[in-house]
Scaffold this motif. Structure first.
Motif, PDB file in Angstrom:
ATOM      1  N   ASP A  74       0.883  -1.170   0.000  1.00 47.94           N
ATOM      2  CA  ASP A  74       0.000   0.000   0.000  1.00 47.94           C
ATOM      3  C   ASP A  74       0.918   1.216   0.000  1.00 47.94           C
ATOM      4  O   ASP A  74       1.609   1.478   0.987  1.00 47.94           O
ATOM      5  CB  ASP A  74      -0.884  -0.011   1.251  1.00 47.94           C
ATOM      6  N   THR A 131       0.417   4.209   0.302  1.00 44.87           N
ATOM      7  CA  THR A 131       0.079   5.299   1.236  1.00 44.87           C
ATOM      8  C   THR A 131       0.508   4.957   2.667  1.00 44.87           C
ATOM      9  O   THR A 131       0.307   5.751   3.581  1.00 44.87           O
ATOM     10  CB  THR A 131      -1.437   5.608   1.231  1.00 44.87           C
ATOM     11  N   SER A 132       1.086   3.770   2.862  1.00 36.76           N
ATOM     12  CA  SER A 132       1.490   3.332   4.205  1.00 36.76           C
ATOM     13  C   SER A 132       3.000   3.246   4.322  1.00 36.76           C
ATOM     14  O   SER A 132       3.648   2.469   3.615  1.00 36.76           O
ATOM     15  CB  SER A 132       0.872   1.960   4.512  1.00 36.76           C
ATOM     16  N   SER A 165      -3.783   6.648  -8.971  1.00 36.60           N
ATOM     17  CA  SER A 165      -5.196   6.897  -8.716  1.00 36.60           C
ATOM     18  C   SER A 165      -5.672   7.956  -9.704  1.00 36.60           C
ATOM     19  O   SER A 165      -4.940   8.907  -9.982  1.00 36.60           O
ATOM     20  CB  SER A 165      -5.374   7.390  -7.277  1.00 36.60           C
ATOM     21  N   LYS A 204      -6.436  14.798  -1.659  1.00 40.47           N
ATOM     22  CA  LYS A 204      -5.232  14.456  -0.875  1.00 40.47           C
ATOM     23  C   LYS A 204      -4.845  12.994  -1.070  1.00 40.47           C
ATOM     24  O   LYS A 204      -3.665  12.665  -1.185  1.00 40.47           O
ATOM     25  CB  LYS A 204      -5.469  14.735   0.615  1.00 40.47           C
ATOM     26  N   TYR A 205      -5.858  12.126  -1.129  1.00 45.55           N
ATOM     27  CA  TYR A 205      -5.574  10.703  -1.346  1.00 45.55           C
ATOM     28  C   TYR A 205      -4.896  10.506  -2.703  1.00 45.55           C
ATOM     29  O   TYR A 205      -3.926   9.752  -2.834  1.00 45.55           O
ATOM     30  CB  TYR A 205      -6.866   9.870  -1.272  1.00 45.55           C
ATOM     31  N   GLU A 257      -1.422  11.587  -2.499  1.00 37.49           N
ATOM     32  CA  GLU A 257      -0.696  10.631  -1.655  1.00 37.49           C
ATOM     33  C   GLU A 257      -0.248   9.415  -2.469  1.00 37.49           C
ATOM     34  O   GLU A 257       0.904   8.989  -2.388  1.00 37.49           O
ATOM     35  CB  GLU A 257      -1.614  10.182  -0.502  1.00 37.49           C
ATOM     36  N   VAL A 258      -1.159   8.875  -3.268  1.00 36.00           N
ATOM     37  CA  VAL A 258      -0.839   7.704  -4.092  1.00 36.00           C
ATOM     38  C   VAL A 258       0.119   8.070  -5.226  1.00 36.00           C
ATOM     39  O   VAL A 258       1.155   7.434  -5.416  1.00 36.00           O
ATOM     40  CB  VAL A 258      -2.126   7.082  -4.694  1.00 36.00           C
ATOM     41  N   GLY A 272       3.590   8.721  -2.321  1.00 31.82           N
ATOM     42  CA  GLY A 272       3.952   7.299  -2.254  1.00 31.82           C
ATOM     43  C   GLY A 272       5.111   6.997  -3.184  1.00 31.82           C
ATOM     44  O   GLY A 272       6.061   6.288  -2.825  1.00 31.82           O
ATOM     45  N   SER A 325      -1.255  15.986 -10.024  1.00 28.14           N
ATOM     46  CA  SER A 325      -0.368  14.917  -9.551  1.00 28.14           C
ATOM     47  C   SER A 325       0.618  14.495 -10.638  1.00 28.14           C
ATOM     48  O   SER A 325       1.788  14.240 -10.358  1.00 28.14           O
ATOM     49  CB  SER A 325      -1.191  13.709  -9.077  1.00 28.14           C
TER      50      SER A 325
END
Length: 270
Positions: free
Chosen positions: A53, A55-56, A83, A98-99, A102-103, A107, A148
């Motif tokens: 993942d 994002t982790s 994404s 934001k997600y 993030e991806v 990330g 992005s």
């Protein structure tokens, strides 16, 4: 000597096609994605599926540590996980924006940070960042997606200068229309958030245009071959563009003014 490759987003589309193609051409391939069950079939090609993942922080660190422990190096990183939410800027929740960043950006950047020390130590590395024609040209409803991808382009240009002296190449891939589940998911999201707002008519136009793009979309193997060309070149180009409409769109973006290009794009929305 066999090179070890880490490919993110390997459960579908470009990532999966690239994992298979490189494995068939003698690379030691690790295919990484959240949906590890979707990569079971990759084992038949000698590919090692790994849960990731992007994002982790914990997942990223664990993934890199596992590969370095098993293979001893990560020679080539293909940052493909992505994404693609679409929707009018006014309508899209900042949390979703934001997600996406993030991806697609953070990330990707964190994974580069984690692989660089071993690449520098070996004085060799290829970092392949999957951008998009959408990293150079924009369509309405794609504000955060384009933000992005533009970010990936700029980050890659700066990084290329930073790591060149360590024997590391940074390569940007700019796909045009390529068969992928992301377009369908992105347009579904767009109709959900903008289909019933002041931007509804435009959302329908964009949705129709994407349906046309999808109809002419190239198979992901086209991009897999571009990636192989880039990582095997002694002196790779900084950018490789391919698949449906890629070179044509980049050509028009280069020769037309902003307003001329806007007019051309909007004429396709009817």
């Amino acid at each position: 000597m066999e090179k070890t490759v880490l490919i993110t987003g390997a459960s579908a589309g470009i990532g999966k096609a690239t994992a298979v193609y490189l494995a068939q051409n003698g690379y030691n391939v690790y295919g990484a994605a959240r949906r590890i069950e979707k990569m079971e079939d990759l084992k038949g090609y000698g590919i090692k599926p790994i849960s990731l993942d992007v994002t982790s922080e914990e997942s990223l660190a664990k993934c890199v540590a596992q590969i370095l422990g098993e293979a001893g190096s990560i020679d080539i990183l293909v940052n493909n996980a992505g994404s693609g939410y679409y929707g009018a800027l006014e309508d899209m929740a900042i949390l979703d924006a934001k997600y996406q960043m993030e991806v697609n950006v953070f990330g990707l950047a964190r994974l580069i940070q984690l692989v660089l020390p071993s690449m520098r130590k070996n004085n060799f590395g290829k970092i392949v960042n999957i951008s998009s024609v959408g990293g150079k040209v924009t369509l309405p409803m794609g504000g955060w997606y384009h933000a992005s991808k533009f970010a990936i382009e700029g980050l890659s240009d700066a990084l290329r200068k930073e790591v060149k002296s360590f024997g590391i190449d940074v390569i940007v891939i700019e796909p045009g229309g390529t068969k992928s589940e992301m377009v369908g998911l992105g347009t579904d999201y767009m109709m959900k958030v903008s289909g019933g707002t002041a931007y509804g008519k435009l959302a329908k136009g964009v949705s129709k245009m994407y349906a046309k793009i999808e109809k002419d979309a190239a198979e992901p193997i086209v991009i897999a071959k571009l990636i192989k060309e880039g990582i095997e070149a002694k002196n790779p180009k900084t950018r490789y563009a391919g698949a449906a409409g890629a070179k044509m769109m980049l050509f028009f973006r280069k020769i037309l003014s902003d307003k001329q290009f806007d007019k051309m794009v909007m004429s396709q929305m009817n």
